[in-house]
Design an enzyme around this catalytic site. Structure first.
Site, PDB file in Angstrom:
ATOM      1  N   ARG A 214    -125.340 -14.445  22.723  1.00 64.39           N
ATOM      2  CA  ARG A 214    -125.042 -13.502  23.629  1.00 64.39           C
ATOM      3  C   ARG A 214    -126.053 -12.301  23.162  1.00 64.39           C
ATOM      4  O   ARG A 214    -126.421 -11.992  22.079  1.00 64.39           O
ATOM      5  CB  ARG A 214    -123.560 -13.055  22.982  1.00 64.39           C
ATOM      6  CG  ARG A 214    -122.372 -13.820  23.116  1.00 64.39           C
ATOM      7  CD  ARG A 214    -120.938 -13.472  23.057  1.00 64.39           C
ATOM      8  NE  ARG A 214    -120.228 -14.505  22.803  1.00 64.39           N
ATOM      9  CZ  ARG A 214    -119.691 -15.186  23.675  1.00 64.39           C
ATOM     10  NH1 ARG A 214    -119.761 -14.860  24.933  1.00 64.39           N
ATOM     11  NH2 ARG A 214    -118.879 -16.370  23.470  1.00 64.39           N
TER      12      ARG A 214
ATOM     13  N   ASP B  98    -113.537 -22.615  29.131  1.00 64.04           N
ATOM     14  CA  ASP B  98    -112.122 -21.710  29.699  1.00 64.04           C
ATOM     15  C   ASP B  98    -111.432 -22.213  31.118  1.00 64.04           C
ATOM     16  O   ASP B  98    -110.660 -21.772  31.535  1.00 64.04           O
ATOM     17  CB  ASP B  98    -112.292 -20.293  29.583  1.00 64.04           C
ATOM     18  CG  ASP B  98    -112.943 -19.799  28.191  1.00 64.04           C
ATOM     19  OD1 ASP B  98    -112.430 -20.471  27.328  1.00 64.04           O
ATOM     20  OD2 ASP B  98    -113.646 -19.114  27.888  1.00 64.04           O
TER      21      ASP B  98
ATOM     22  N   ASN C  64     -86.536 -33.808  17.840  1.00 61.50           N
ATOM     23  CA  ASN C  64     -86.718 -33.490  16.490  1.00 61.50           C
ATOM     24  C   ASN C  64     -87.688 -32.534  15.931  1.00 61.50           C
ATOM     25  O   ASN C  64     -87.796 -32.121  14.860  1.00 61.50           O
ATOM     26  CB  ASN C  64     -87.187 -34.756  16.150  1.00 61.50           C
ATOM     27  CG  ASN C  64     -86.346 -36.160  16.376  1.00 61.50           C
ATOM     28  OD1 ASN C  64     -85.238 -35.662  15.575  1.00 61.50           O
ATOM     29  ND2 ASN C  64     -86.553 -36.993  16.574  1.00 61.50           N
TER      30      ASN C  64
ATOM     31  N   GLN D  58    -112.867 -26.937  19.260  1.00 64.97           N
ATOM     32  CA  GLN D  58    -112.694 -26.964  20.706  1.00 64.97           C
ATOM     33  C   GLN D  58    -114.133 -27.041  21.726  1.00 64.97           C
ATOM     34  O   GLN D  58    -114.010 -27.428  22.683  1.00 64.97           O
ATOM     35  CB  GLN D  58    -111.655 -25.823  21.403  1.00 64.97           C
ATOM     36  CG  GLN D  58    -110.279 -25.823  20.610  1.00 64.97           C
ATOM     37  CD  GLN D  58    -109.612 -24.748  20.896  1.00 64.97           C
ATOM     38  OE1 GLN D  58    -109.019 -24.556  22.013  1.00 64.97           O
ATOM     39  NE2 GLN D  58    -109.417 -23.701  19.950  1.00 64.97           N
TER      40      GLN D  58
END
Lengths: 327, 327, 327, 327
Positions: B75, B132, B219, B259
């Site tokens: 960035r 995203d 459960n 991810q």
């Protein structure tokens, strides 16, 4: 608001990953909307022989991630006869099944259509479950994305050894008479070429590949070949290269049935879940003899007759993509 | 037919799996069509500081299957200033880069847009690279399908332990202010609920989930929560349950940066390949300051201004699917 | 040759992948040798509350590949009291369970030992099921290899993003007070360092890592940190680096419960199968209150007292391997 | 403390996953200990033809997780001749390679031995790199654990479809004349039987399997068969069943070269790292013409002559495990 009779679910034909996710979605959506559900085992064969038992929400618990089909599947010779279908009809009456949900490919939906034509009061809803992606009226079939990922994962492994040895591999994938798996796995795995049944030009696809400069600048080559009913599978092309270009070190891998199994991809689970829920919606809207498909990311109802009638075309722009990227 | 000047490629912002496949596709398609290509390292930061070198077809060989980005990413604070962008402009002149290909998300494309507005002769082409999936004008972004599959694979593992222990897990996933990953991974993993930023109703999403009968017949429960800039992530909800429902055994998992990585899925590789080839096509057609997207399985050119301007909406029908199937 | 009474099987403590493979092996080997088998649900808790049902060969069909435990697991406060254990004893009598097979880690085997000490006629056989690998008397525990592979797979993904961004990641893994997972996953993932509880030298492990030239020639750094009961986990070290070396871009990932789940590795399935069969062999040989372990690739019987009594040492040569390879 | 001359590394024979991790470990450990390193490309072939270049620590960065071998591999006809080996010797002199590290299987180490016998001043160090696990003197070879996991992953997928269709699958795996992969993958995948070359009894392994009650109580059957140079592979057994038991639905899958590739398992990466470091240690201790192996989890030096001389035996107790568990 309990609905009259039972919904019956069966899986038929070649199994595809995501069938269990579909069974789960139909069952739970049905129960959620006031229906009761019965599972029919071993496809139409089990319908004829009354291998049927009720499914509860718990019965389909923890199966979304499993390959295969808990209802098992089969190809039924008997259901191809009017007597067989009459028998199936009687079992449906006896079991109080008022709507038949068929998860399968071309052959399975063809069976459903004939069945519905013979029996006016039979409601059939089809769900496209096949790794071949060859059903019209839906952009994707349940099981296709998983099979594609499985193939690509295998070809990645083969690429490791192909590169290490500087070899040419012919890798045979499923697809019957449809090149979707071959075409798309070739792009996704960075293969050098795909040989697909849709290419009906006079050009010899192997010569095409060779003349495009095959192995000029490359350490290894991988060609994905669609399985062939007429004997022109991976072994055929490998033999030709061995004869015509003896300087190359050639190998064949036939991926076979492992393409059908395995835990479904996220994409297939979502597709199965959406189509499963939509199929109950369709029933409530009075639809009958339709296949639930996805088009432009929207659920659509397609008359079964239309879904099975013609060959779904390959996107030709993908051929260009593969050619440009395999330089 | 060598074209004048170089095509410059950079990856920017958060990395996404499939960025390498995109770099490969742009590079090879460019070379195939007579262009020369330069890789710009570390995003806009490397453009400003001239960290640039030519890319050949071989340089992008065997990277289609790799996560991360060979061009690295960053960035850049400097690129947010007019001085920084002026510097970048001068480097482009010096390096003879006549078209800038930017692979990234919202922030990266916003940068490209401002840059192109300031410099009339700069041609920018954007490619949607973000896990995203929050860019308008494209049905999917490169990296989204891989991240979704990674999340689902993790939640499958967590389900094993959740079921064995009869626990409630709050699993936090990425997405910034977009709920695509949470919503879809919840459906695909058979989770009980998803808490997403798009739900702006007054209703408390946790209460909703509790009142829907949470853990009555189940459960274990898994709730997928979108990361939150305002502190309402998985830990927040877990704390509330611990306080308000002390009888439950609650756990939190924050999936974090895993991810972003990993080998891209077949879907992401194909998307990257198609958009990469199309981006060169767009350049040849004289397009500028567009993002290359996919809509209804067709390549589209979207003005960058449009791609970044608004919040891409969640498909509300998916909320119903999740609710029906988590009974 | 039906044997008197039932074999009872329970899983206890933290779940580990391969527990199902162990249940399957014990059950089938038992049946094969003329025993009948009962499954006890929810560990000692289920023994006390009589949550027990017979297991057939079919009941354990198709579970070898599944994570978690079909018998569920729990930590039981009641079993820590003499009253609880007395209750458990009575249930065993009632259910005609003559031998108790306990699959679990340190705590679970400690429970078994106390139980057997109190009740002369109770036969306990332990099987080492824990991802932590911290049981003495066995080279490996069931679940360890799978957890190790899961961690390495996750760190591979994190490496993609770490390299793309040139960051330092502190990744926290399980292990309680044992550094096996951290040490070995660091070597296997090519991490730069492992911070493990066994290192009791005065040296500060972080300083050690920094002074070894950390990030001098490297694009990114990954440090694997064992979870810590005393607060010195990944977050602690990341905070220190942020304070002491503010020039570095630092991130934390806590892998959490996904380390427990997932389909067991080949190694864990084979280990589970071998130990499961051997446990029945041990019973037939009259062994009691032993843990079945593997040493130098041979099955061994270890008195439970010995298996739990001390800290299993880390192989110090592995520290050198890590240091040499992370240059 | 720079050492005289270079260490030369080559990979030879069939590639195995973990070869890159081994190259990395030897290179980094060598540099760490003051040596310089050269990589020899394409095995002995590249040694003869002087395809050699220096390797730095950075050259082996980020390869621990990759399948294949960055040094490529080949089988060399020329190296089987005295003239070829003389040529190789001269290249070594010219390139100032004073120690040759050979990563490979039986054939490759046999070559190294002959070479060292002919040239007194040649120091060879062998590292066991083969998926077949058939080298004596080491409990495991590099690549075996990965191949085993790949096979088990494939058979899990095949089980999904086998169970859905109630079929018998014969799955052929690699191993040359060693049954390790077949035997152990059969146990790990819950297969019904393994047909291995070590079973030299008069009994027909297929009859054995059939008579053990095959398909009596089971929905599907999977038999793992070792590849065979004499034509008794999976296809042979499938044909026999088709003829002798026409009631069964039989399928064949030959896994082929995908068994060699893929990212190495944690176990193989650790083994490769340990043996790589130990090989430099061995060199410093003055060892020569030894293979570095692992026995009882300790590094050992085995004279190459011993490592290649005989058939490594299968653990017969595993046959009993498989038989008991496939009931």
């Amino acid at each position: 608001m309990e609905k009259k009779g039972y919904i019956g679910i069966l899986t038929s034909g070649g199994d595809a990953s995501g069938m269990n996710a579909t069974i789960r979605a139909i069952t739970r959506s049905a129960i959620c909307n006031g229906y009761k559900v019965k599972g029919i085992y071993r496809g139409y064969e089990g319908l004829i022989h009354d291998e049927i038992r009720e499914l509860t929400s718990e019965d389909v618990s923890n199966i979304i991630q499993r390959g295969g089909t808990i209802l098992k599947t089969a190809r039924s010779k008997d259901f191809e006869t009017p007597e067989g279908r009459q028998k199936a009809y009687e079992v449906m009456q006896k079991e109080e099944i008022t709507a038949l949900f068929v998860i399968g490919g071309n052959g399975s939906l063809t069976g459903a259509r004939v069945f519905a034509q013979e029996h006016d009061d039979v409601v059939c809803i089809g769900l496209p479950g096949t790794i071949d992606n060859d059903l019209c009226g839906t952009d994707r079939t349940i099981g296709y994305d998983t099979a594609l990922n499985t193939i690509v994962d295998c070809v990645d492994k083969i690429r490791d050894t192909a590169t290490s040895h500087e070899r040419i591999f012919f890798v045979e994938v499923m697809g019957r008479d449809a090149g979707f798996l071959a075409q798309n796995s070739a792009i996704a795995s960075g293969a050098e070429a795909a040989i697909i049944p849709e290419d009906q030009t006079d050009k010899d696809q192997l010569e095409e590949f060779i003349s495009r400069g095959f192995r000029k600048t490359k350490n290894s080559s991988i060609v994905i070949v669609t399985e062939s009913a007429t004997g022109k599978g991976a072994a055929y092309y490998a033999d030709r290269v061995k004869k015509e270009y003896p300087q190359y070190d050639v190998r064949v891998t036939i991926l076979g049935h492992l393409q059908r199994g395995g835990s479904p991809s996220a994409g297939d689970r979502i597709l199965a879940s959406r189509l499963g829920c939509a199929s109950i919606q369709a029933l409530m809207e009075g639809q009958r003899n339709v296949m639930i498909g996805i088009r432009n990311d929207k659920v659509v109802y397609v008359p079964i007759a239309e879904a099975i009638k013609q060959h779904k075309p390959i996107d030709n722009s993908l051929i260009d993509v593969l050619n440009e990227l395999s330089i």
